[in-house]
Design a protein around this motif. Structure first.
Motif, PDB file in Angstrom:
ATOM      1  N   LEU A 140      -8.758  -7.935  -4.575  1.00  0.00           N
ATOM      2  CA  LEU A 140      -9.089  -6.786  -3.724  1.00  0.00           C
ATOM      3  C   LEU A 140      -9.135  -7.191  -2.256  1.00  0.00           C
ATOM      4  O   LEU A 140      -9.455  -8.333  -1.924  1.00  0.00           O
ATOM      5  N   PRO A 141      -8.853  -6.255  -1.346  1.00  0.00           N
ATOM      6  CA  PRO A 141      -8.873  -6.583   0.080  1.00  0.00           C
ATOM      7  C   PRO A 141     -10.295  -6.740   0.602  1.00  0.00           C
ATOM      8  O   PRO A 141     -11.175  -5.941   0.299  1.00  0.00           O
ATOM      9  N   GLY A 142     -10.508  -7.791   1.378  1.00  0.00           N
ATOM     10  CA  GLY A 142     -11.821  -8.042   1.942  1.00  0.00           C
ATOM     11  C   GLY A 142     -12.329  -9.406   1.559  1.00  0.00           C
ATOM     12  O   GLY A 142     -11.573 -10.317   1.219  1.00  0.00           O
ATOM     13  N   SER A 143     -13.639  -9.561   1.607  1.00  0.00           N
ATOM     14  CA  SER A 143     -14.294 -10.845   1.361  1.00  0.00           C
ATOM     15  C   SER A 143     -14.967 -10.833  -0.001  1.00  0.00           C
ATOM     16  O   SER A 143     -15.490  -9.803  -0.437  1.00  0.00           O
ATOM     17  N   ALA A 144     -14.930 -11.977  -0.680  1.00  0.00           N
ATOM     18  CA  ALA A 144     -15.513 -12.073  -2.025  1.00  0.00           C
ATOM     19  C   ALA A 144     -16.602 -13.132  -2.040  1.00  0.00           C
ATOM     20  O   ALA A 144     -16.499 -14.160  -1.360  1.00  0.00           O
ATOM     21  N   TYR A 145     -17.625 -12.883  -2.848  1.00  0.00           N
ATOM     22  CA  TYR A 145     -18.731 -13.822  -3.022  1.00  0.00           C
ATOM     23  C   TYR A 145     -18.727 -14.349  -4.451  1.00  0.00           C
ATOM     24  O   TYR A 145     -18.562 -13.590  -5.407  1.00  0.00           O
ATOM     25  N   VAL A 146     -18.931 -15.651  -4.569  1.00  0.00           N
ATOM     26  CA  VAL A 146     -18.984 -16.327  -5.866  1.00  0.00           C
ATOM     27  C   VAL A 146     -20.363 -16.963  -5.989  1.00  0.00           C
ATOM     28  O   VAL A 146     -20.803 -17.691  -5.093  1.00  0.00           O
ATOM     29  N   TYR A 147     -21.042 -16.694  -7.086  1.00  0.00           N
ATOM     30  CA  TYR A 147     -22.365 -17.274  -7.320  1.00  0.00           C
ATOM     31  C   TYR A 147     -22.228 -18.563  -8.113  1.00  0.00           C
ATOM     32  O   TYR A 147     -21.483 -18.620  -9.101  1.00  0.00           O
ATOM     33  N   GLN A 148     -22.947 -19.582  -7.694  1.00  0.00           N
ATOM     34  CA  GLN A 148     -22.821 -20.904  -8.320  1.00  0.00           C
ATOM     35  C   GLN A 148     -22.869 -20.806  -9.840  1.00  0.00           C
ATOM     36  O   GLN A 148     -23.701 -20.118 -10.424  1.00  0.00           O
ATOM     37  N   GLY A 149     -21.953 -21.507 -10.478  1.00  0.00           N
ATOM     38  CA  GLY A 149     -21.898 -21.542 -11.932  1.00  0.00           C
ATOM     39  C   GLY A 149     -20.999 -20.511 -12.553  1.00  0.00           C
ATOM     40  O   GLY A 149     -20.579 -20.681 -13.705  1.00  0.00           O
ATOM     41  N   GLU A 150     -20.657 -19.444 -11.816  1.00  0.00           N
ATOM     42  CA  GLU A 150     -19.755 -18.470 -12.429  1.00  0.00           C
ATOM     43  C   GLU A 150     -18.365 -19.064 -12.574  1.00  0.00           C
ATOM     44  O   GLU A 150     -17.599 -18.684 -13.467  1.00  0.00           O
ATOM     45  N   GLU A 151     -18.027 -20.048 -11.692  1.00  0.00           N
ATOM     46  CA  GLU A 151     -16.734 -20.718 -11.829  1.00  0.00           C
ATOM     47  C   GLU A 151     -16.685 -21.611 -13.069  1.00  0.00           C
ATOM     48  O   GLU A 151     -15.614 -22.070 -13.466  1.00  0.00           O
ATOM     49  N   LEU A 152     -17.823 -21.850 -13.687  1.00  0.00           N
ATOM     50  CA  LEU A 152     -17.885 -22.576 -14.957  1.00  0.00           C
ATOM     51  C   LEU A 152     -17.969 -21.625 -16.149  1.00  0.00           C
ATOM     52  O   LEU A 152     -18.004 -22.075 -17.297  1.00  0.00           O
ATOM     53  N   GLY A 153     -18.021 -20.332 -15.874  1.00  0.00           N
ATOM     54  CA  GLY A 153     -18.160 -19.361 -16.952  1.00  0.00           C
ATOM     55  C   GLY A 153     -19.534 -19.370 -17.579  1.00  0.00           C
ATOM     56  O   GLY A 153     -19.686 -19.022 -18.763  1.00  0.00           O
TER      57      GLY A 153
END
Length: 561
Positions: free
Chosen positions: A378-391
């Motif tokens: 999606l257009p714009g800025s995205a936020y990732v919360y620690q650990g979500e990249e590990l599922g």
């Protein structure tokens, strides 16, 4: 102390401190870097423990910065690390210019900022201006000096209602449950306002000393080299004149959209216009990010007008279920609301206050991965919360005796766990697993402050690194593709494409006319690809997927036209 990233000419370091190598993904960013930035939230207690005491700290974060640079994010947002009694995990601040000893000291903060900048990462810090700790020197002096003291005007002290002042001044409720007022013992007898825990008295932002103090705090951290501020409860600083009753009962929701006399008052915007002037004085595009819960996206847009803040969290998107029609509606509404003020839309799926989206959306890991790839398209800025990249899933079976969320102790454990004020926020704050084994799976030398599930070793960074099918490698690949394809992230609109029921399909086009297609299947069965995908090159998919389709259930894919 630390210079800003844009002004740095050569690496510097404390004597004897290791200097991390720059990551290959740390490419130069455009001046308005925040418009399409991917920002990673670090919850310091739970990210990495540098001294082995079971509590995450700044030294641990510093040591893991190369991991974040290699992940491919643009900036790191740090949840509070200020001096605090920790009644609400640091959101009760006793000193806004000091680091809590459990996390380190100002030298650790300076070293972390320097290392981050050398890796091409920007640092955003939490600022908590709605309330302080009841241990803050201002509040302690106000208590000592008693009713009538000018210092009490820096907070909201009021006499009670009723024959002997035994009733609260109004009917406001705390987000954490119960009344938003606490009465001081006799002979004092006055009440003070706290929209959160009793240990978190609300500042009175009509008082000039409060405004002056926070302008000074901003400058302190900007001089330290931080690149921006995430503003906690940004919508709550100004209360309606006279503190009128709500006029209704019913527990407030943590991410609610109710119209309330203490949230989203128009007076907050004067404060942020003054803050924007300070941010603009510093080089390198320092930013302000509003945590603002509002009744509608159009109200959120007011916080990011050209002379106010730069971003505002899109909680309307976070609260949307995995449903194509509802997602399309909130995407359109979000983009339409931000376009007139020239601000980017932000997208977020998880944070430290809500159930992790792998659990919250249902459907398990496949759906969580699909939701992530949709968000990053999606257009714009995205936020990732620690650990979500590990599922990581939400930890739902923590014993009552280990929980630390103050709302848990105010309301018991009877909530549904879907909102933070139900007292179940600890489940998304469990320390991260870094290795397959060890007492804390590499988090630190000792068991973490919250227990990790026994099986988390297989979700660790070590277990997933190099596995092309892992969630960690999906995030790394997605962020790399997002950087390589200007059509992703930038801009302020999407071109919707014809698609079957339960399918979201849109085209994103960059300034040179190059297009990327994003298709998400929110159904529980495979679906045919839109005609636009015919002949397009498959860039990335959230799960097993053929370039010619069909698109499996709970899967999102990106194509290059």
């Amino acid at each position: 102390m630390t210079q800003h990233l844009a002004d740095r000419t050569r690496p510097t370091s404390e004597a004897g401190a290791p200097r991390p190598e720059a990551a290959p993904s740390a490419a130069p960013r455009p001046p308005e870097w925040w418009r399409d930035a991917v920002i990673y939230q670090v919850y310091p207690r739970s990210f990495a423990d540098g001294n082995g005491d079971g509590m995450g700290d700044l030294a641990g974060i510093r040591a893991r910065l190369p991991y974040l640079a290699q992940l491919g994010v643009d900036a790191v947002w740090l949840s509070p690390f200020y001096a605090s009694p920790q009644a609400d995990a640091g959101y009760d601040v006793a000193d806004y210019r000091a680091i809590d000893p459990m996390f380190g000291d100002l030298h650790d903060a300076d070293a972390l900022i320097r290392d981050a900048h050398d890796l091409g990462l920007r640092i955003i810090v939490d600022l908590v201006p709605n309330h302080s700790s009841d241990r803050h020197e201002w509040f302690r002096r106000a208590l000592r000096e008693g009713p009538g003291s000018p210092l009490r005007d820096r907070y909201h002290f009021r006499p009670g209602r009723g024959t002997d002042g035994e009733l609260p001044p109004n009917d406001w409720e705390s987000i954490f449950g119960g009344p938003a007022w606490t009465r001081l013992p006799e002979p004092d007898g006055e009440w003070y306002l706290h929209l959160f825990a009793p240990e978190q008295p609300d500042f009175n932002w009509e008082n000039q000393a409060v405004r002056d103090e926070f302008r000074s705090v901003l400058r302190f951290w900007l001089d330290m080299g931080v690149d921006g501020f995430r503003i906690d409860v940004a919508h709550g600083l100004v209360k309606a004149a006279g503190l009128p009753d709500m006029g209704h009962a019913g527990q407030l929701r943590m991410l609610g959209t109710q119209v309330l006399p203490f949230f989203d008052q128009d007076g907050v915007h004067e404060i942020y216009r003054a803050w924007r002037q300070i941010l603009d004085e510093y080089p390198g595009h320092r930013i302000g990010v509003a945590e603002a819960w509002t009744p509608h996206e159009s109200r959120t847009a007011l916080y990011v007008r050209p002379d106010e803040l730069h971003q505002a969290f899109n909680f309307h998107y976070l609260n949307t279920p995995w449903n194509a029609a509802e997602l399309r509606r909130v995407i359109d509404s979000s983009l339409d609301s931000m376009r007139p003020v020239g601000a980017p839309t932000t997208w977020v799926l998880s944070n430290h206050d809500v159930v992790r989206h792998r659990t919250r959306l249902g459907g398990g890991l496949a759906r969580a991965r699909a939701a992530t790839l949709l968000m990053l398209g999606l257009p714009g800025s995205a936020y990732v919360y620690q650990g979500e990249e590990l599922g990581l899933p939400e930890v739902t079976d923590l014993p009552d005796e280990v929980r630390q969320d103050p709302a848990f102790f105010r309301r018991g454990s009877g909530g549904d766990g879907q909102e933070g004020q139900d007292g179940l926020r600890d489940g998304c704050r469990v320390p991260l697993p870094w290795t397959r084994d060890g007492e804390s799976f590499g988090f630190g030398g000792a068991a973490g402050w919250l227990p990790q599930p026994a099986g988390w070793g297989e979700l660790s960074v070590a277990a997933q690194s190099g596995d092309p099918d892992s969630t960690l490698e999906l995030y790394r690949a997605a962020l790399a593709v997002r950087r390589e394809q200007p059509a992703l992230g930038a801009g302020d609109g999407v071109e919707w494409l014809p698609a079957g029921e339960g399918v979201l399909a849109f085209r994103r086009v960059d300034a040179e006319g190059r297009a990327v297609l994003v298709v998400a299947n929110t159904t529980d069965a495979p679906v045919a690809l839109p005609e636009a995908c015919a002949g397009a090159r498959l860039l990335l998919a959230s799960g097993p997927c053929r370039a010619d389709g069909p698109l499996p259930a709970d899967t999102t894919a990106w194509w290059r036209e």
